[in-house]
Design a protein around this motif. Structure first.
Motif: not given
Length: 93
Positions: A1-8, A10-12, A32-34
């Protein structure tokens, strides 16, 4: 598992692999959170751990993926903020 803003945006976003699967799933945070599974990348190995980090000068997060069933690490470069290139395998020995 990894998290980050892949498409820039500003959402994780979330990148994950399932036990014994030869694939990597990318879940984008569209609201947001979906999260929604946007992409599945099939590999020639069983991914274990995933790290997101910018490996080239484009300022986009790329994937570094360790293999559970071989002595390799896979790199998947972020092409356009939404899609990753096919994995490139490097031996770890």
């Amino acid at each position: 598992l990894a998290i980050g803003d892949i498409n820039q945006d500003r959402k994780v976003d979330i990148v994950l692999t399932k036990k014994n699967a030869q694939s990597i799933e990318v879940w984008m945070n569209h609201q947001q959170h979906q999260w929604q599974k946007d992409q599945v990348y099939h590999t020639t190995f069983k991914p274990c751990q995933i790290l997101l980090h910018n490996l080239d000068p484009d300022e986009k997060l790329d994937m570094i993926v360790s293999s559970c069933d071989s002595n390799h690490v896979g790199l998947l470069f972020n092409r356009d903020g939404e899609h990753f290139a096919e994995s490139i395998l490097y031996p770890t020995r």
